[in-house]
Design a protein around this motif. Structure first.
Motif, PDB file in Angstrom:
ATOM      1  N   LEU A 130       8.264  34.460  15.604  1.00 45.31           N
ATOM      2  CA  LEU A 130       8.283  33.270  14.768  1.00 45.31           C
ATOM      3  C   LEU A 130       6.918  32.981  14.153  1.00 45.31           C
ATOM      4  CD1 LEU A 130      10.436  30.916  17.017  1.00 45.31           C
ATOM      5  CD2 LEU A 130      11.186  32.347  15.118  1.00 45.31           C
ATOM      6  N   ASP A 131       5.972  33.915  14.249  1.00 49.29           N
ATOM      7  CA  ASP A 131       4.644  33.608  13.733  1.00 49.29           C
ATOM      8  C   ASP A 131       4.547  33.797  12.225  1.00 49.29           C
ATOM      9  OD1 ASP A 131       4.576  36.358  13.491  1.00 49.29           O
ATOM     10  OD2 ASP A 131       2.570  36.579  14.327  1.00 49.29           O
ATOM     11  N   LEU A 132       5.697  33.940  11.549  1.00 40.71           N
ATOM     12  CA  LEU A 132       5.698  33.879  10.089  1.00 40.71           C
ATOM     13  C   LEU A 132       5.338  32.475   9.614  1.00 40.71           C
ATOM     14  CD1 LEU A 132       8.827  35.969   9.043  1.00 40.71           C
ATOM     15  CD2 LEU A 132       6.519  36.304   8.202  1.00 40.71           C
ATOM     16  N   ASP A 133       5.889  31.470  10.262  1.00 37.93           N
ATOM     17  CA  ASP A 133       5.670  30.086   9.847  1.00 37.93           C
ATOM     18  C   ASP A 133       4.735  29.316  10.772  1.00 37.93           C
ATOM     19  OD1 ASP A 133       7.484  29.813   7.510  1.00 37.93           O
ATOM     20  OD2 ASP A 133       9.006  30.377   8.973  1.00 37.93           O
ATOM     21  N   ASN A 134       4.688  29.689  12.046  1.00 33.90           N
ATOM     22  CA  ASN A 134       3.839  28.994  13.011  1.00 33.90           C
ATOM     23  C   ASN A 134       3.133  30.018  13.888  1.00 33.90           C
ATOM     24  OD1 ASN A 134       4.762  26.087  12.533  1.00 33.90           O
ATOM     25  ND2 ASN A 134       6.696  27.100  13.001  1.00 33.90           N
ATOM     26  N   MET A 135       1.894  29.750  14.195  1.00 41.03           N
ATOM     27  CA  MET A 135       1.157  30.654  15.065  1.00 41.03           C
ATOM     28  C   MET A 135       1.753  30.629  16.472  1.00 41.03           C
ATOM     29  SD  MET A 135      -2.862  30.333  14.035  1.00 41.03           S
ATOM     30  CE  MET A 135      -3.011  28.579  14.311  1.00 41.03           C
ATOM     31  N   SER A 136       1.708  31.759  17.140  1.00 38.88           N
ATOM     32  CA  SER A 136       2.170  31.823  18.521  1.00 38.88           C
ATOM     33  C   SER A 136       1.195  31.040  19.404  1.00 38.88           C
ATOM     34  CB  SER A 136       2.239  33.281  18.981  1.00 38.88           C
ATOM     35  OG  SER A 136       0.933  33.806  19.128  1.00 38.88           O
TER      36      SER A 136
ATOM     37  N   LYS B  56      10.049  41.499  12.673  1.00 38.14           N
ATOM     38  CA  LYS B  56       9.978  41.853  14.089  1.00 38.14           C
ATOM     39  C   LYS B  56       8.535  42.018  14.517  1.00 38.14           C
ATOM     40  CE  LYS B  56      14.462  42.053  14.476  1.00 38.14           C
ATOM     41  NZ  LYS B  56      15.181  41.040  15.242  1.00 38.14           N
ATOM     42  N   GLY B  57       8.218  41.495  15.700  1.00 46.63           N
ATOM     43  CA  GLY B  57       6.890  41.666  16.252  1.00 46.63           C
ATOM     44  C   GLY B  57       5.868  40.757  15.590  1.00 46.63           C
ATOM     45  N   PHE B  58       4.587  41.076  15.800  1.00 49.88           N
ATOM     46  CA  PHE B  58       3.516  40.272  15.236  1.00 49.88           C
ATOM     47  C   PHE B  58       3.467  40.457  13.719  1.00 49.88           C
ATOM     48  CE2 PHE B  58       2.009  41.085  19.580  1.00 49.88           C
ATOM     49  CZ  PHE B  58       1.726  39.789  19.978  1.00 49.88           C
ATOM     50  N   THR B  59       3.403  39.358  12.984  1.00 51.07           N
ATOM     51  CA  THR B  59       3.190  39.423  11.531  1.00 51.07           C
ATOM     52  C   THR B  59       1.845  38.829  11.143  1.00 51.07           C
ATOM     53  OG1 THR B  59       4.179  37.257  11.078  1.00 51.07           O
ATOM     54  CG2 THR B  59       5.668  39.146  11.166  1.00 51.07           C
ATOM     55  N   TYR B  60       1.330  37.896  11.938  1.00 48.90           N
ATOM     56  CA  TYR B  60       0.050  37.231  11.695  1.00 48.90           C
ATOM     57  C   TYR B  60       0.031  36.455  10.383  1.00 48.90           C
ATOM     58  CZ  TYR B  60      -1.360  40.605  15.269  1.00 48.90           C
ATOM     59  OH  TYR B  60      -1.451  41.347  16.417  1.00 48.90           O
ATOM     60  N   MET B  61       1.203  36.198   9.795  1.00 48.10           N
ATOM     61  CA  MET B  61       1.247  35.536   8.499  1.00 48.10           C
ATOM     62  C   MET B  61       0.751  34.093   8.607  1.00 48.10           C
ATOM     63  SD  MET B  61       1.773  35.717   5.324  1.00 48.10           S
ATOM     64  CE  MET B  61       2.450  37.376   5.315  1.00 48.10           C
ATOM     65  N   ALA B  62       1.265  33.341   9.586  1.00 48.66           N
ATOM     66  CA  ALA B  62       0.829  31.956   9.748  1.00 48.66           C
ATOM     67  C   ALA B  62      -0.658  31.893  10.089  1.00 48.66           C
ATOM     68  CB  ALA B  62       1.654  31.267  10.835  1.00 48.66           C
ATOM     69  N   LEU B  63      -1.126  32.820  10.905  1.00 47.49           N
ATOM     70  CA  LEU B  63      -2.541  32.862  11.267  1.00 47.49           C
ATOM     71  C   LEU B  63      -3.399  33.138  10.040  1.00 47.49           C
ATOM     72  CD1 LEU B  63      -4.813  32.898  13.358  1.00 47.49           C
ATOM     73  CD2 LEU B  63      -4.287  35.314  13.776  1.00 47.49           C
TER      74      LEU B  63
ATOM     75  N   ALA C 260       5.947  39.915   3.551  1.00 42.10           N
ATOM     76  CA  ALA C 260       6.748  38.749   3.160  1.00 42.10           C
ATOM     77  C   ALA C 260       6.204  37.476   3.786  1.00 42.10           C
ATOM     78  CB  ALA C 260       8.197  38.960   3.583  1.00 42.10           C
ATOM     79  N   PRO C 261       6.231  36.365   3.046  1.00 45.59           N
ATOM     80  CA  PRO C 261       5.808  35.086   3.614  1.00 45.59           C
ATOM     81  C   PRO C 261       6.883  34.507   4.524  1.00 45.59           C
ATOM     82  CG  PRO C 261       6.561  34.769   1.370  1.00 45.59           C
ATOM     83  CD  PRO C 261       6.622  36.242   1.631  1.00 45.59           C
ATOM     84  N   GLY C 262       6.610  33.360   5.095  1.00 43.16           N
ATOM     85  CA  GLY C 262       7.585  32.712   5.973  1.00 43.16           C
ATOM     86  C   GLY C 262       8.719  32.076   5.205  1.00 43.16           C
ATOM     87  N   LEU C 263       9.693  31.573   5.948  1.00 41.27           N
ATOM     88  CA  LEU C 263      10.846  30.924   5.329  1.00 41.27           C
ATOM     89  C   LEU C 263      10.565  29.460   5.024  1.00 41.27           C
ATOM     90  CD1 LEU C 263      13.657  32.482   7.539  1.00 41.27           C
ATOM     91  CD2 LEU C 263      12.867  33.233   5.295  1.00 41.27           C
ATOM     92  N   LYS C 264       9.738  28.816   5.850  1.00 43.15           N
ATOM     93  CA  LYS C 264       9.385  27.418   5.595  1.00 43.15           C
ATOM     94  C   LYS C 264       8.345  27.315   4.490  1.00 43.15           C
ATOM     95  CE  LYS C 264      10.341  25.936  10.345  1.00 43.15           C
ATOM     96  NZ  LYS C 264       9.754  25.343  11.579  1.00 43.15           N
ATOM     97  N   ASP C 265       7.314  28.113   4.585  1.00 39.73           N
ATOM     98  CA  ASP C 265       6.288  28.171   3.551  1.00 39.73           C
ATOM     99  C   ASP C 265       6.422  29.504   2.832  1.00 39.73           C
ATOM    100  OD1 ASP C 265       4.109  28.034   1.923  1.00 39.73           O
ATOM    101  OD2 ASP C 265       2.609  28.107   3.514  1.00 39.73           O
ATOM    102  N   SER C 266       7.113  29.491   1.705  1.00 37.21           N
ATOM    103  CA  SER C 266       7.416  30.727   0.999  1.00 37.21           C
ATOM    104  C   SER C 266       6.340  31.123  -0.004  1.00 37.21           C
ATOM    105  CB  SER C 266       8.752  30.587   0.258  1.00 37.21           C
ATOM    106  OG  SER C 266       8.695  29.501  -0.661  1.00 37.21           O
ATOM    107  N   THR C 267       5.204  30.434   0.002  1.00 34.01           N
ATOM    108  CA  THR C 267       4.120  30.793  -0.922  1.00 34.01           C
ATOM    109  C   THR C 267       3.562  32.156  -0.547  1.00 34.01           C
ATOM    110  OG1 THR C 267       3.529  28.445  -1.079  1.00 34.01           O
ATOM    111  CG2 THR C 267       1.936  30.046  -1.912  1.00 34.01           C
TER     112      THR C 267
END
Length: 604
Positions: free
Chosen positions: A191-197, A261-268, A314-321
């Motif tokens: 879930l770290d696409l939108d929120n950091m773990s 799947k796995g770490f994306t580090y997008m939110a970070l 790909a960005p997260g689903l909540k923040d699609s920027t």
């Protein structure tokens, strides 16, 4: 059996805070080695008791005992007495003979180092087991990070170095460890696409937290900026390990509705981008940020998502920027802030430092304005229009807020010209093969006429000297012209023109080229005059190529119109040339230096 283990470990842990350094250090090594060897035999309940009744009390006793010993040493020193020392000739836990003259604080530093390292190794070794303790382990993890932070900030250099090393080990999990962890741990991290773990949040808070404020330490603000900006690269470090199929899937997750799947580090990464700007607003006026290469390194980190652009994960689903858009906005803010600071610091910085900074700025925006990636076929035309409008806004902001800084005297002419060349490349609307064929045709015809004249003169000489004929040269030239004409005849007119995309963006760049030489704006006249002087030869060269190409291709189409994009291009050029009010003195200066003849004469 668990009770026996806890009883044994409890008594052993008491010795880990013994006043005698050789005793407590040996006890430290023994207890951690015992748990490491036999940890697999412990149940979850035993592990929970071990953490809260053995390890953390051990940490606290070592902390309290060391503080008391240090206080006693200061008191005893003031009273003129001598503190107790270890036995001469004994060996420390690190294998180095103990010097009785060393202070007790030094021995306690070694004990702290052993304790931190031992607990860190246990957490990493038994992480797949400990994670099943759920909230209890999360509390233990957070508490241990607090100990690390406390000793990193308030401990001696030796203890601080050990604490930082332990922190690095805890936040860098091996791949096989991540794969081996239970589903709850993996669920937290997909879930770290939108929120950091929780673990990313803990690491991030330690570096950027305000309690205590690390930036108050001299030189720490630069290290914090470097550390946080380094997180921006993490999504791309991960992509390097993916196969081609997985890489394509990572780019299309929002469109397909799947979950990474796995770490994306997008939110970070997004959080880091925002934090870097905030930190830079606070510390960006320090000369060390520029003289030490910090500013260049930060821009290099932002350059990664900006240059990747459509290849970003790909960005997260909540923040699609998209990540590249967040990075571009923040990079522009950083550059504007940095250039304002450089205006005041430029006299104190060497030229090579300034040149490196300006080169990095140009390189960053060159990679963004002229990306190597292309949008995926699934992206709609509306989304492409939005992306193009965003590119235009970044370009116009750069021209408004950054270009004038490049026109200052401490910036070399070569760097200003590099920026103008970037705009020239960005202004290309299409690729065409017709011009090259026309050049071949015209050069062949020219060669043919020369050959005919030479042949006529040589014939007169041959008749006078009875030399053999060389008419085959003329025939070869005629064959060359005929074959080129047939090649052009076989090509379908208009099919040679291939649009490059982002037509609206390229037209804005093309129109802006001539504005560089215009006298519409009168602020900072000396700076604008210098930019216009450097830009004029490049701009005239660009206009010459467009007009010459159109003039040479127009007859080839006969009564047929040229492709729409070429007609619009020539209209933009001619209308802007018609309305151009060249800055006074530019043309005279170029003529006097004989720089303009080679650009103007070929047009006519």
């Amino acid at each position: 059996m668990d009770m026996l283990w806890m009883h044994l470990l409890g008594h052993l842990s008491q010795l880990c805070s013994d006043l005698r350094p050789e005793v407590r250090n040996s006890a430290n090594q023994t207890i951690f080695k015992t748990i490491s060897i036999n940890g697999k035999r412990l149940t979850l309940e035993a592990w929970d008791e071990c953490i809260w009744n053995i390890l953390f009390p051990l940490l606290e006793r070592v902390k309290i005992s060391s503080e008391q010993s240090e206080h006693f040493s200061h008191t005893a020193g003031a009273a003129g007495s001598v503190a107790s020392t270890p036995i001469s000739g004994t060996i420390s836990a690190s294998g180095i003979p103990i010097n009785p003259n060393d202070s007790p604080a030094k021995f306690w530093n070694e004990t702290k180092t052993l304790t931190l390292t031992g607990i860190t190794n246990l957490l990493i070794q038994f992480f797949p087991v400990l994670i099943d303790l759920e909230s209890s382990f999360e509390k233990a993890w957070t508490l241990f990070l607090d100990y690390i932070r406390s000793w990193a900030l308030k401990g001696s250099p030796e203890v601080a170095a050990a604490a930082i090393k332990c922190f690095k080990l805890l936040v860098r999990y091996p791949k096989d460890l991540v794969r081996a962890t239970p589903s709850k741990y993996r669920t937290d991290n997909i879930l770290d696409l939108d929120n950091m773990s929780p673990y990313q949040e803990a690491a991030f808070t330690i570096i950027t937290g305000t309690t205590p404020d690390l930036s108050l330490i001299p030189g720490a603000s630069e290290l914090i900026l470097l550390s946080v900006s380094g997180f921006i690269r993490l999504p791309f470090v991960r992509l390097q390990t993916l196969s081609d199929d997985d890489l394509q899937s990572a780019r299309l997750q929002p469109q397909t509705g799947g979950m990474e799947k796995g770490f994306t580090y997008m939110a970070l990464a997004k959080r880091s981008i925002q934090t870097v700007v905030t930190l830079f607003e606070k510390h960006g006026s320090q000369a060390s940020v520029y003289s030490g290469g910090i500013f260049e390194s930060i821009l290099a980190c932002f350059d990664v998502p900006m240059r990747a652009k459509y290849d970003c994960p790909a960005p997260g689903l909540k923040d699609s920027t998209p990540l590249w858009r967040v990075a571009a906005n923040s990079a522009m803010a950083l550059v504007i802030l940095g250039l304002r600071s450089l205006d005041a610091l430029s006299r104190d910085l060497p030229n090579n430092i300034l040149t490196g900074i300006y080169s990095q700025i140009l390189d960053t925006f060159d990679g963004f304005l002229l990306p190597q990636s292309s949008p995926d076929a699934s992206i709609s035309s509306d989304e492409l229009d939005v992306a193009t409008d965003f590119d235009i806004s970044i370009f116009e902001t750069f021209e408004t807020d950054v270009l004038l800084h490049l026109g200052q005297l401490h910036v070399s002419d070569a760097l200003v010209k590099d920026h103008i060349q970037i705009i020239c490349r960005a202004s290309r609307l299409y690729k065409s093969h017709m011009s090259s064929l026309a050049d071949i045709s015209f050069s062949s015809q020219k060669g043919s006429m020369s050959a005919l004249i030479d042949t006529k003169q040589s014939s007169i000489k041959r008749l006078a000297s009875n030399e053999p004929s060389s008419a085959f040269n003329t025939r070869a030239s005629r064959i060359s012209v005929t074959s080129t004409t047939k090649t052009m005849g076989r090509m379908n007119l208009g099919t040679d023109v291939m649009p490059l995309g982002r037509e609206k963006f390229s037209k804005v760049c093309l129109a802006s080229l001539l504005k560089l030489c215009s006298d519409e704006l009168n602020d900072l006249k000396d700076v604008r005059y210098r930019i216009a002087t450097i830009a004029a030869p490049v701009v005239l060269d660009k206009m010459r190529d467009i007009i010459k190409s159109y003039a040479s291709d127009r007859p080839l189409y006969g009564k047929l119109p040229l492709p729409r994009i070429r007609s619009e291009e020539i209209l933009i050029v001619l209308s802007n040339l018609r309305d151009l009010q060249m800055r006074v003195g530019i043309l005279h200066e170029l003529v006097s230096e004989d720089k303009i003849r080679e650009f103007v004469v070929p047009i006519f």
